[in-house]
Enzyme design. Structure first.
Site, PDB file in Angstrom:
ATOM      1  N   LYS A 228       0.844  -1.203   0.000  1.00  0.00           N
ATOM      2  CA  LYS A 228       0.000   0.000   0.000  1.00  0.00           C
ATOM      3  C   LYS A 228       0.874   1.246   0.000  1.00  0.00           C
ATOM      4  CE  LYS A 228      -3.240   2.543   2.980  1.00  0.00           C
ATOM      5  NZ  LYS A 228      -3.898   2.555   4.316  1.00  0.00           N
ATOM      6  N   ASP A 233      -2.809  10.360   3.697  1.00  0.00           N
ATOM      7  CA  ASP A 233      -4.233  10.041   3.732  1.00  0.00           C
ATOM      8  C   ASP A 233      -4.968  11.073   4.570  1.00  0.00           C
ATOM      9  OD1 ASP A 233      -6.720   8.891   3.670  1.00  0.00           O
ATOM     10  OD2 ASP A 233      -6.237   7.292   5.087  1.00  0.00           O
ATOM     11  N   LYS A 240     -10.334  12.977   8.089  1.00  0.00           N
ATOM     12  CA  LYS A 240      -9.873  12.528   9.394  1.00  0.00           C
ATOM     13  C   LYS A 240      -9.821  13.696  10.377  1.00  0.00           C
ATOM     14  CE  LYS A 240      -6.637   8.925   7.774  1.00  0.00           C
ATOM     15  NZ  LYS A 240      -7.129   7.759   8.515  1.00  0.00           N
ATOM     16  N   ASP A 251       1.370   6.258   5.935  1.00  0.00           N
ATOM     17  CA  ASP A 251       0.367   5.376   5.333  1.00  0.00           C
ATOM     18  C   ASP A 251       0.897   4.671   4.087  1.00  0.00           C
ATOM     19  OD1 ASP A 251      -2.094   4.267   5.832  1.00  0.00           O
ATOM     20  OD2 ASP A 251      -3.184   5.640   4.528  1.00  0.00           O
ATOM     21  N   ASP A 310     -12.353   7.100   3.751  1.00  0.00           N
ATOM     22  CA  ASP A 310     -11.148   6.875   4.546  1.00  0.00           C
ATOM     23  C   ASP A 310     -10.748   5.403   4.562  1.00  0.00           C
ATOM     24  OD1 ASP A 310      -8.991   7.602   6.091  1.00  0.00           O
ATOM     25  OD2 ASP A 310     -10.089   7.564   7.987  1.00  0.00           O
ATOM     26  N   GLU A 312      -9.642   3.729   2.006  1.00  0.00           N
ATOM     27  CA  GLU A 312      -9.172   3.782   0.621  1.00  0.00           C
ATOM     28  C   GLU A 312      -8.065   2.786   0.321  1.00  0.00           C
ATOM     29  OE1 GLU A 312      -5.819   5.108   2.515  1.00  0.00           O
ATOM     30  OE2 GLU A 312      -7.879   5.642   2.985  1.00  0.00           O
ATOM     31  N   ARG A 314      -7.685  -0.373   0.939  1.00  0.00           N
ATOM     32  CA  ARG A 314      -8.142  -1.653   0.373  1.00  0.00           C
ATOM     33  C   ARG A 314      -8.585  -1.498  -1.077  1.00  0.00           C
ATOM     34  NH1 ARG A 314     -12.360  -2.162   5.071  1.00  0.00           N
ATOM     35  NH2 ARG A 314     -10.652  -0.947   5.953  1.00  0.00           N
TER      36      ARG A 314
END
Length: 460
Positions: A228, A233, A240, A251, A310, A312, A314
């Site tokens: 990933k 993010d 967030k 992230d 949020d 995202e 996956r």
């Protein structure tokens, strides 16, 4: 920064590593001046304690390092590193005291005391150098230490200097070092190449979303690593809160960890066919950002209802996993800083992973223990499949209710890797406070365990 053992020809001090229970017996065989120095210093062989013992000329003759008790060592990852960080500058060689079964891991921990993230300001690191003890695989330990350095540097770098463009440069630099091939699919080309969810997540950012691919090796079993690469993010339109956004430069920790593992594989010259896939994006807010309620179609044709922008990671992994699955690798591994639920379940130190392969899980558990890279198996719990099926689409990217968040995310990803032998790691990739051998900040979680397990996992 390159971490390595000191040359054996350097002048070095013998280092005697003593457990607390061994100190009295060891002192019985020492001359009076040693007793005096140990007593005057208050040295009790507590974990991390050190003392230099002078010879008749007043110069240091040898050093002692406390190894504590078994109970204390059980609470630390790299016990010898605690001593390395308190020793004066110099070069040392281990004279006795480290059990053979943990010697490699303790040497790795010592080397990592030399790590400091100093890109933006001078940072101090331990100055005690170590001569490689006899019997350790010096090359392998140095390769692991420098792969860990790569991971930490990538994760520690703020998003302003580690966006998708810079992550692309990092994989290109690594490929050049080891004569690997890199290809990039960027921007609107993602739609042309049927990678629509990577495009949807990253299209609102200034730097274009992209899929980074590296290939190395032309013989042996096929290993594909998917990381990933969400370089920052914000949460997207489901923004967030401040407290949750502060660490979002990390992230892309999954990408950093697979690059660290790839570096070790290539540096060791393992006979396998390595493929690395990194969806590199920023999840940003703009007029063209994807929205709650949108339904996206993934590469494999499955539809996904967006209940939270949020969730995202996956989504971008799903396209990359579907692409990886088309090549039918012998082993497919994804690594991602995916869910807060994983931290609730296991905390920051343990890296949860998922697999349907019981033998692979046993292999990984043994390997993780030998290299002090702890992982913990979590279940692909079939009854929870219904939680990721919203009815309006094939899949839900963020099931309501808040239960089993790491498991449902893993089940989501498995839908896109369904024909491959698959392992998924939901890592934290961050050290919250300084510990021996582990500076505060970015951290590798899982790569050394996987490296140790690969010979059995792939029949190398």
């Amino acid at each position: 920064m390159t971490l390595s053992f000191a040359p054996a020809i350097d002048p070095s001090l013998p280092l005697y590593v003593l457990q607390q229970s061994e100190l009295a017996g060891w002192l019985e065989n020492q001359p009076n001046h040693v007793h005096s120095w140990v007593s005057a210093d208050g040295f009790s062989a507590a974990l991390g304690q050190t003392v230099l013992i002078p010879g008749p000329d007043g110069k240091p003759e040898f050093a002692l390092a406390g190894y504590g008790s078994a109970a204390k060592r059980a609470r630390k990852r790299f016990s010898l590193a605690a001593a390395a960080e308190s020793l004066p500058k110099g070069t040392y060689r281990i004279a006795s005291g480290i059990p053979a079964n943990v010697l490699d891991a303790e040497c790795f921990g010592w080397l990592m005391t030399g790590y400091a993230f100093d890109r933006y300001a001078a940072q101090s690191a331990a100055n005690a150098a170590l001569v490689a003890p006899e019997g350790v695989d010096t090359k392998r330990i140095e390769i692991m230490a420098n792969a860990e350095t790569l991971i930490r540097n990538l994760v520690n770098t703020p998003a302003a200097d580690m966006g998708p463009t810079q992550l692309q440069q990092a994989i290109e630099d690594l490929a050049q070092e080891f004569d690997a091939d890199v290809s990039v699919i960027s921007g609107e080309a993602l739609l042309d190449q049927n990678l629509p969810m990577i495009h949807a997540v990253g299209r609102a950012a200034e730097q274009a979303p992209r899929l980074l691919e590296m290939n190395w090796g032309d013989s042996g079993p096929k290993l594909t690593l998917v990381g990933k690469g969400v370089c920052f993010d914000t949460g997207g339109l489901n923004l967030k809160p401040d407290a949750s956004m502060g660490l979002m430069k990390k992230d892309m920790g999954g990408a950093a960890n697979v690059l660290g593992l790839a570096r070790m594989i290539m540096a060791l010259g393992l006979e396998l066919q390595l493929r690395v896939l990194i969806p590199a994006v920023e999840n940003s807010v703009a007029g063209n950002a994807f929205r709650p309620g949108d339904i996206l179609t993934a590469r494999n044709g499955m539809t996904v209802e967006i209940n939270n922008t949020d969730a995202e990671g996956r989504l971008v992994l799903a396209d990359a996993l579907a692409l990886a699955n088309e090549d039918a690798p012998n082993l497919l591994i994804s690594m991602a800083t995916l869910t807060g639920a994983a931290r609730v379940a296991l905390g920051p130190d343990l890296a949860p992973y998922y697999t349907d392969d019981n033998k692979a899980a046993e292999t990984l558990a043994r390997a993780a223990e030998t290299v002090a890279d702890p992982v913990w198996r979590m279940p692909f719990h079939e009854p929870y499949e219904a939680m990721i099926e919203p009815g309006i689409a094939d899949l839900d990217n963020a099931p309501s209710g808040g239960f089993a968040g790491s498991i449902t995310a893993a089940l989501f990803l498995r839908r896109f890797a369904n024909r491959s032998r698959y392992m998924h790691f939901d890592i934290y990739s961050w050290q919250r406070s300084k510990e021996p051998g582990r500076s505060k900040g970015g951290l590798g979680q899982g790569p050394r365990a996987l490296l140790a397990a690969l010979p059995e996992l792939l029949g190398l």
